[in-house]
Write a protein that holds these residues in place. Sequence first.
Motif, PDB file in Angstrom:
ATOM      1  N   SER A   1      -9.897   4.810   0.886  1.00  0.00           N
ATOM      2  CA  SER A   1      -9.044   4.479  -0.258  1.00  0.00           C
ATOM      3  C   SER A   1      -8.381   5.764  -0.685  1.00  0.00           C
ATOM      4  O   SER A   1      -9.024   6.814  -0.704  1.00  0.00           O
ATOM      5  CB  SER A   1      -9.873   3.936  -1.422  1.00  0.00           C
ATOM      6  OG  SER A   1     -10.656   2.841  -0.989  1.00  0.00           O
ATOM      7  N   THR A   2      -7.113   5.711  -1.022  1.00  0.00           N
ATOM      8  CA  THR A   2      -6.407   6.909  -1.460  1.00  0.00           C
ATOM      9  C   THR A   2      -6.017   6.737  -2.927  1.00  0.00           C
ATOM     10  O   THR A   2      -5.316   5.793  -3.286  1.00  0.00           O
ATOM     11  CB  THR A   2      -5.176   7.157  -0.574  1.00  0.00           C
ATOM     12  OG1 THR A   2      -5.638   7.265   0.780  1.00  0.00           O
ATOM     13  CG2 THR A   2      -4.480   8.455  -0.959  1.00  0.00           C
ATOM     14  N   VAL A   3      -6.530   7.647  -3.719  1.00  0.00           N
ATOM     15  CA  VAL A   3      -6.417   7.518  -5.176  1.00  0.00           C
ATOM     16  C   VAL A   3      -5.399   8.519  -5.703  1.00  0.00           C
ATOM     17  O   VAL A   3      -5.402   9.686  -5.298  1.00  0.00           O
ATOM     18  CB  VAL A   3      -7.793   7.797  -5.827  1.00  0.00           C
ATOM     19  CG1 VAL A   3      -7.705   7.639  -7.342  1.00  0.00           C
ATOM     20  CG2 VAL A   3      -8.860   6.885  -5.253  1.00  0.00           C
TER      21      VAL A   3
ATOM     22  N   VAL B   1      -4.503   3.001  -6.483  1.00  0.00           N
ATOM     23  CA  VAL B   1      -5.436   3.086  -5.363  1.00  0.00           C
ATOM     24  C   VAL B   1      -4.825   2.332  -4.187  1.00  0.00           C
ATOM     25  O   VAL B   1      -4.517   1.147  -4.298  1.00  0.00           O
ATOM     26  CB  VAL B   1      -6.805   2.459  -5.714  1.00  0.00           C
ATOM     27  CG1 VAL B   1      -7.752   2.579  -4.523  1.00  0.00           C
ATOM     28  CG2 VAL B   1      -7.410   3.129  -6.944  1.00  0.00           C
TER      29      VAL B   1
ATOM     30  N   ASP C   1      -5.201   1.201  -0.176  1.00  0.00           N
ATOM     31  CA  ASP C   1      -6.142   1.045   0.931  1.00  0.00           C
ATOM     32  C   ASP C   1      -5.625   1.859   2.110  1.00  0.00           C
ATOM     33  O   ASP C   1      -4.428   1.854   2.377  1.00  0.00           O
ATOM     34  CB  ASP C   1      -6.241  -0.429   1.330  1.00  0.00           C
ATOM     35  CG  ASP C   1      -6.993  -1.233   0.269  1.00  0.00           C
ATOM     36  OD1 ASP C   1      -7.702  -0.592  -0.534  1.00  0.00           O
ATOM     37  OD2 ASP C   1      -6.852  -2.467   0.243  1.00  0.00           O
TER      38      ASP C   1
END
Lengths: 435, 122
Positions: free
Chosen positions: B55-57, B66, B68
């Motif tokens: 996940s890239t926040v 956020v 995926d």
Amino acid sequence: MTRSCAEPIADPEARTAAEAARAAEAVARSGYGKLVAILSARHRDVAAAEDALAEAFALALEDWPTKGVPQSPEAWLLTVARRRIIDGIRRERTAAGAVDHLKLVGEELAAREAPEIPDERLALMFACAHPALDPGIRAPLILQTLLGFDAAAIASAFLTAPATMGQRLVRAKRKIRDAGIPFEVPTGAELAPRLGAVLDAIYAAFAEGWLDPGGTDARSRPLADEAIGLGRVVVALLPEEPEALGLLSLMLHAEARRAARRDIDGGFVPLAAQDPRRWDAARIDEAEALLRRASQLPGAGRFQLEAAIQSAHAARRVHGRADWPAICALYEVLLASTGSPVVAVNRAVALAEVEGARAGLEALAMWDADPRLADYQPYWAARAELLARAGEVEAAQEAYGRAMGLESDPSVRRHLDRRRAAVAAAEAGDHHAER
Amino acid sequence: MKFLCLAYEEEARLNALSRPEWDALRSETLAYVGILQKSGHLILTNALQSARMASTVRVRDGERSVLDGPYAETREQLGGFFLIEARDREEAIELAARWPSARLGSIEVRPVEEVLREERRY
């Protein structure tokens, strides 16, 4: 300004400095251990001797370029280092120190009259391999005190963190001084077991250097050559000891094959694939002569047996095939006397040559659970090879992988990877043919 | 000096390995980790689950987003890491070159900044 190496150095000052550095370097290589041995013998203080000698070397690099390199650089360094030790003792100002001081001054005078420097290296080796010291530190200690390797180089050869190795060396030297470990060659019944510890330590240094031909700090000074040099010192001073002869013979046999272990591209060549014509005939002849001398003396120990095994491998030079039944029998004798898992692995490989891969694997099976073999690359490489020959291809591949993970030499890793791929490809081919 | 070594690999390529090939690579890796531990070089190592699990926040103007998937959609993805203590860059590279997956993918060797600098980040 940078200067190419080939260009002559015009500046006379630079030239004398270079000459002085070369002379100091020559003594550091050939005479270091001799000087440490003499300097440390009286007080059993190896660290003080090393420090004093380091200061003497530093002074030499200052002094020699202007005053010229002395007639006997070794005697010069010895005198200066002795003075440093005397200065150190003066500072301590103890009564015992005063007595030692006088003795040292006397020795210094004597040294001036007779610049012949006695060889006390064997006594130092016996101190470094004393039973009161942990066996694991003996070889590193010998490498440092007799050959001047620094802790970082030794640590990289013995796969230890430099700081840890440094501490262990310091502790060992302190123990030699404080526990009163004698600097002498034992006599009578004591000699054989004590000599065994010295030879073990030399062999450990040799094995490190031999298994690790590159990739360590010690690469500029081949450990194996240095270990052979120490083996020669022991043989010269104890010419009637069969195990000393056996160790030197063993090391020379192994060293004779060094060039043949690499192909022209630098790739690893295992013993079985080596061209005997690339073995060093002079070294093998010397090794064989030493082994003959050893066999005429009473008692056959571990090193003599191992040298005999290498001699049976060298038989390929003449007969085109190693004498595997003899190798197998010798390993059995060695295994019975040592119980060593390393010997067990070698015996299994030899047995496989005589009775087939299955027999070799069965011999290995008895040792599979031995924790000492978990990280022992040759065990996994041997296991992989025997599994492959026995047709257990999947298990062989996994064992090749494990051997690769444990191997530090990239060319050996590549060799193992190729073997693994070849074994996998051969099986894929078989399946193909079946269909 | 500490170095973080980031192992990038093509997931598809690793998935395509046969079972025995994978077993060999796995054994080799575990054995080498053991060597690095013994020699005192290894501080920490882990394999990572697939980049598909990432996940890239981001937080912008107080808003959290956020996404995926990994930070960057590249052919080679981060598959694992090992944090080592090495004498210098040369030794760190030497140690990284022995990491088995270096033969299949790439290892990025990054010196660790021990303390966040007061002036200018880089």
